[in-house]
Motif scaffolding. Structure first.
Motif, PDB file in Angstrom:
ATOM      1  N   VAL A   1       0.851  -1.183   0.000  1.00 34.87           N
ATOM      2  CA  VAL A   1       0.000   0.000   0.000  1.00 34.87           C
ATOM      3  C   VAL A   1       0.891   1.238   0.000  1.00 34.87           C
ATOM      4  CG1 VAL A   1      -1.734   1.292   1.311  1.00 34.87           C
ATOM      5  CG2 VAL A   1      -1.782  -1.224   1.303  1.00 34.87           C
ATOM      6  N   ARG A   2       0.683   2.091  -0.979  1.00 27.96           N
ATOM      7  CA  ARG A   2       1.371   3.385  -0.926  1.00 27.96           C
ATOM      8  C   ARG A   2       0.698   4.213   0.173  1.00 27.96           C
ATOM      9  NH1 ARG A   2       1.618   8.613  -4.841  1.00 27.96           N
ATOM     10  NH2 ARG A   2       3.211   9.662  -3.614  1.00 27.96           N
ATOM     11  N   HIS A   3       1.477   4.889   0.972  1.00 26.04           N
ATOM     12  CA  HIS A   3       0.954   5.699   2.073  1.00 26.04           C
ATOM     13  C   HIS A   3      -0.062   6.725   1.579  1.00 26.04           C
ATOM     14  CE1 HIS A   3       3.350   9.115   0.738  1.00 26.04           C
ATOM     15  NE2 HIS A   3       4.359   8.270   0.589  1.00 26.04           N
ATOM     16  N   GLY A   4      -0.867   7.236   2.513  1.00 23.27           N
ATOM     17  CA  GLY A   4      -1.798   8.318   2.212  1.00 23.27           C
ATOM     18  C   GLY A   4      -1.060   9.613   1.922  1.00 23.27           C
ATOM     19  N   ARG A   5      -1.800  10.598   1.447  1.00 22.74           N
ATOM     20  CA  ARG A   5      -1.191  11.880   1.078  1.00 22.74           C
ATOM     21  C   ARG A   5      -0.492  12.509   2.279  1.00 22.74           C
ATOM     22  NH1 ARG A   5      -4.281  17.018  -1.574  1.00 22.74           N
ATOM     23  NH2 ARG A   5      -4.403  17.727   0.576  1.00 22.74           N
ATOM     24  N   ALA A   6       0.739  12.932   2.049  1.00 18.66           N
ATOM     25  CA  ALA A   6       1.567  13.519   3.107  1.00 18.66           C
ATOM     26  C   ALA A   6       1.219  14.988   3.329  1.00 18.66           C
ATOM     27  CB  ALA A   6       3.045  13.389   2.748  1.00 18.66           C
ATOM     28  N   SER A   7       1.517  15.459   4.514  1.00 17.58           N
ATOM     29  CA  SER A   7       1.208  16.840   4.887  1.00 17.58           C
ATOM     30  C   SER A   7       2.245  17.836   4.390  1.00 17.58           C
ATOM     31  CB  SER A   7       1.077  16.951   6.410  1.00 17.58           C
ATOM     32  OG  SER A   7       2.313  16.616   7.019  1.00 17.58           O
TER      33      SER A   7
ATOM     34  N   ARG B   1      -5.350  10.924   5.725  1.00 18.97           N
ATOM     35  CA  ARG B   1      -5.980  10.112   6.773  1.00 18.97           C
ATOM     36  C   ARG B   1      -7.267   9.464   6.248  1.00 18.97           C
ATOM     37  NH1 ARG B   1      -3.739  14.291   9.608  1.00 18.97           N
ATOM     38  NH2 ARG B   1      -5.645  15.538   9.657  1.00 18.97           N
ATOM     39  N   GLY B   2      -8.030  10.209   5.463  1.00 17.45           N
ATOM     40  CA  GLY B   2      -9.231   9.637   4.852  1.00 17.45           C
ATOM     41  C   GLY B   2      -8.881   8.504   3.889  1.00 17.45           C
ATOM     42  N   GLN B   3      -7.829   8.692   3.102  1.00 22.35           N
ATOM     43  CA  GLN B   3      -7.382   7.648   2.178  1.00 22.35           C
ATOM     44  C   GLN B   3      -6.957   6.396   2.950  1.00 22.35           C
ATOM     45  OE1 GLN B   3      -4.261  10.007   0.398  1.00 22.35           O
ATOM     46  NE2 GLN B   3      -5.480  10.427  -1.456  1.00 22.35           N
ATOM     47  N   ALA B   4      -6.221   6.597   4.046  1.00 26.21           N
ATOM     48  CA  ALA B   4      -5.747   5.468   4.854  1.00 26.21           C
ATOM     49  C   ALA B   4      -6.921   4.719   5.484  1.00 26.21           C
ATOM     50  CB  ALA B   4      -4.779   5.963   5.926  1.00 26.21           C
ATOM     51  N   ASP B   5      -7.920   5.441   5.929  1.00 27.63           N
ATOM     52  CA  ASP B   5      -9.096   4.797   6.507  1.00 27.63           C
ATOM     53  C   ASP B   5      -9.820   3.967   5.450  1.00 27.63           C
ATOM     54  OD1 ASP B   5     -11.033   4.256   8.566  1.00 27.63           O
ATOM     55  OD2 ASP B   5     -12.332   5.748   7.643  1.00 27.63           O
TER      56      ASP B   5
ATOM     57  N   THR C   1      -0.471   5.519   8.061  1.00 29.40           N
ATOM     58  CA  THR C   1      -1.332   4.755   7.172  1.00 29.40           C
ATOM     59  C   THR C   1      -1.594   3.367   7.769  1.00 29.40           C
ATOM     60  OG1 THR C   1      -0.524   5.970   5.228  1.00 29.40           O
ATOM     61  CG2 THR C   1      -1.589   3.828   4.820  1.00 29.40           C
ATOM     62  N   ALA C   2      -0.561   2.727   8.271  1.00 29.14           N
ATOM     63  CA  ALA C   2      -0.700   1.394   8.880  1.00 29.14           C
ATOM     64  C   ALA C   2      -1.569   1.424  10.131  1.00 29.14           C
ATOM     65  CB  ALA C   2       0.675   0.826   9.217  1.00 29.14           C
ATOM     66  N   SER C   3      -1.598   2.552  10.832  1.00 29.70           N
ATOM     67  CA  SER C   3      -2.341   2.623  12.097  1.00 29.70           C
ATOM     68  C   SER C   3      -3.833   2.327  11.917  1.00 29.70           C
ATOM     69  CB  SER C   3      -2.133   3.985  12.772  1.00 29.70           C
ATOM     70  OG  SER C   3      -2.839   5.007  12.086  1.00 29.70           O
ATOM     71  N   PHE C   4      -4.371   2.589  10.749  1.00 35.22           N
ATOM     72  CA  PHE C   4      -5.784   2.309  10.514  1.00 35.22           C
ATOM     73  C   PHE C   4      -6.050   0.794  10.469  1.00 35.22           C
ATOM     74  CE2 PHE C   4      -5.380   6.702   9.462  1.00 35.22           C
ATOM     75  CZ  PHE C   4      -6.591   7.261   9.822  1.00 35.22           C
ATOM     76  N   LEU C   5      -5.105   0.032   9.921  1.00 37.57           N
ATOM     77  CA  LEU C   5      -5.227  -1.429   9.965  1.00 37.57           C
ATOM     78  C   LEU C   5      -4.943  -1.948  11.371  1.00 37.57           C
ATOM     79  CD1 LEU C   5      -3.641  -2.626   6.622  1.00 37.57           C
ATOM     80  CD2 LEU C   5      -5.982  -2.998   7.393  1.00 37.57           C
ATOM     81  N   GLU C   6      -3.958  -1.357  12.033  1.00 41.49           N
ATOM     82  CA  GLU C   6      -3.649  -1.775  13.407  1.00 41.49           C
ATOM     83  C   GLU C   6      -4.897  -1.648  14.285  1.00 41.49           C
ATOM     84  OE1 GLU C   6       1.026  -0.620  14.033  1.00 41.49           O
ATOM     85  OE2 GLU C   6      -0.412   1.030  13.915  1.00 41.49           O
ATOM     86  N   SER C   7      -5.619  -0.568  14.148  1.00 39.22           N
ATOM     87  CA  SER C   7      -6.836  -0.359  14.939  1.00 39.22           C
ATOM     88  C   SER C   7      -7.906  -1.387  14.594  1.00 39.22           C
ATOM     89  CB  SER C   7      -7.407   1.043  14.705  1.00 39.22           C
ATOM     90  OG  SER C   7      -6.535   2.010  15.203  1.00 39.22           O
ATOM     91  N   ARG C   8      -8.096  -1.639  13.306  1.00 36.31           N
ATOM     92  CA  ARG C   8      -9.123  -2.597  12.884  1.00 36.31           C
ATOM     93  C   ARG C   8      -8.806  -4.014  13.343  1.00 36.31           C
ATOM     94  NH1 ARG C   8     -11.147   0.949  10.013  1.00 36.31           N
ATOM     95  NH2 ARG C   8     -12.722   0.934   8.450  1.00 36.31           N
TER      96      ARG C   8
ATOM     97  N   VAL D   1       0.392  -7.170   4.693  1.00 32.41           N
ATOM     98  CA  VAL D   1       0.163  -5.835   4.153  1.00 32.41           C
ATOM     99  C   VAL D   1       1.402  -5.019   4.486  1.00 32.41           C
ATOM    100  CG1 VAL D   1      -1.184  -3.699   4.302  1.00 32.41           C
ATOM    101  CG2 VAL D   1      -2.346  -5.917   4.431  1.00 32.41           C
ATOM    102  N   ILE D   2       1.952  -4.321   3.497  1.00 34.37           N
ATOM    103  CA  ILE D   2       3.115  -3.462   3.699  1.00 34.37           C
ATOM    104  C   ILE D   2       2.721  -2.041   3.335  1.00 34.37           C
ATOM    105  CG2 ILE D   2       5.481  -2.913   2.995  1.00 34.37           C
ATOM    106  CD1 ILE D   2       5.791  -5.851   2.138  1.00 34.37           C
ATOM    107  N   THR D   3       2.851  -1.101   4.265  1.00 36.02           N
ATOM    108  CA  THR D   3       2.663   0.311   3.919  1.00 36.02           C
ATOM    109  C   THR D   3       4.038   0.870   3.574  1.00 36.02           C
ATOM    110  OG1 THR D   3       2.731   0.981   6.251  1.00 36.02           O
ATOM    111  CG2 THR D   3       0.565   0.609   5.281  1.00 36.02           C
TER     112      THR D   3
END
Length: 183
Positions: free
Chosen positions: A7-13, A29-33, A58-65, A128-130
């Motif tokens: 998975v390519r990371h979500g958009r960076a700040s 964050r929305g993309q990662a969710d 980005t990975a934290s959204f899978l970690e939570s799920r 899954v690899i971010t």
């Protein structure tokens, strides 16, 4: 057979030439969710992340799920910029590098590409690899024998799927593409 979802990371700040380790912005964050929602049905499976913040977030959204913790692995980190290059010159270097081949970048970058490919090919369980735009392209290149630095213009939170069998990486599905702006 092992299935790997890169998975390519979500958009960076922040851009690559202004911050060496930005997190995600609100869109990211929305993309990662959304990508975590998409991948949720495949797990829980092993999660690996680049050590950089945008991938960890980005990975934290899978970690939570999945109520799990990602393994942080430097082998899937961002392509290293040349030693001593000023932050403001990194983007120009990256654009030039992305238009070329690994061979033209030289041994340090061939080792980077081969390291990404070897790590992914060594996995023994579905994962899954971010990771990053160039690192995922490196894995695609290893799987397909293509020396180009950029093979696919992977969008943020796109999912590229590989199979691993007997240490051999096979590209199953390229992540969706967009007119990605490297910032």
């Amino acid at each position: 057979m092992v299935r790997v979802y890169m998975v390519r990371h979500g958009r960076a700040s922040a851009g690559w030439d202004t911050d060496s380790d930005p997190g995600l912005d609100e869109i990211g964050r929305g993309q990662a969710d959304r990508v975590a929602q998409r991948l949720a049905a495949f797990g829980p499976i092993h999660v690996v992340s680049s050590p950089l913040r945008r991938c960890r977030e980005t990975a934290s959204f899978l970690e939570s799920r999945w109520n799990s913790e990602a393994q942080v692995v430097s082998a899937v980190a961002e392509i290293p910029s040349p030693v001593g290059i000023p932050m403001g010159e990194r983007l120009d270097w990256l654009r030039t590098a992305m238009a070329g081949t690994w061979s033209s970048l030289g041994p340090r970058y061939i080792d980077f590409r081969d390291g990404v490919g070897a790590y992914v090919a060594s996995l023994t369980e579905d994962t899954v690899i971010t990771s990053h735009f160039v690192a995922i392209n490196a894995a695609i290149g290893v799987a397909t024998g293509d020396d180009s630095v950029v093979i696919r213009s992977l969008d943020n939170c796109s999912v590229t799927i590989f199979d691993v069998a007997n240490g051999v990486l096979t590209l199953i599905e390229g992540g969706y593409e967009a007119d990605t702006l490297i910032r």
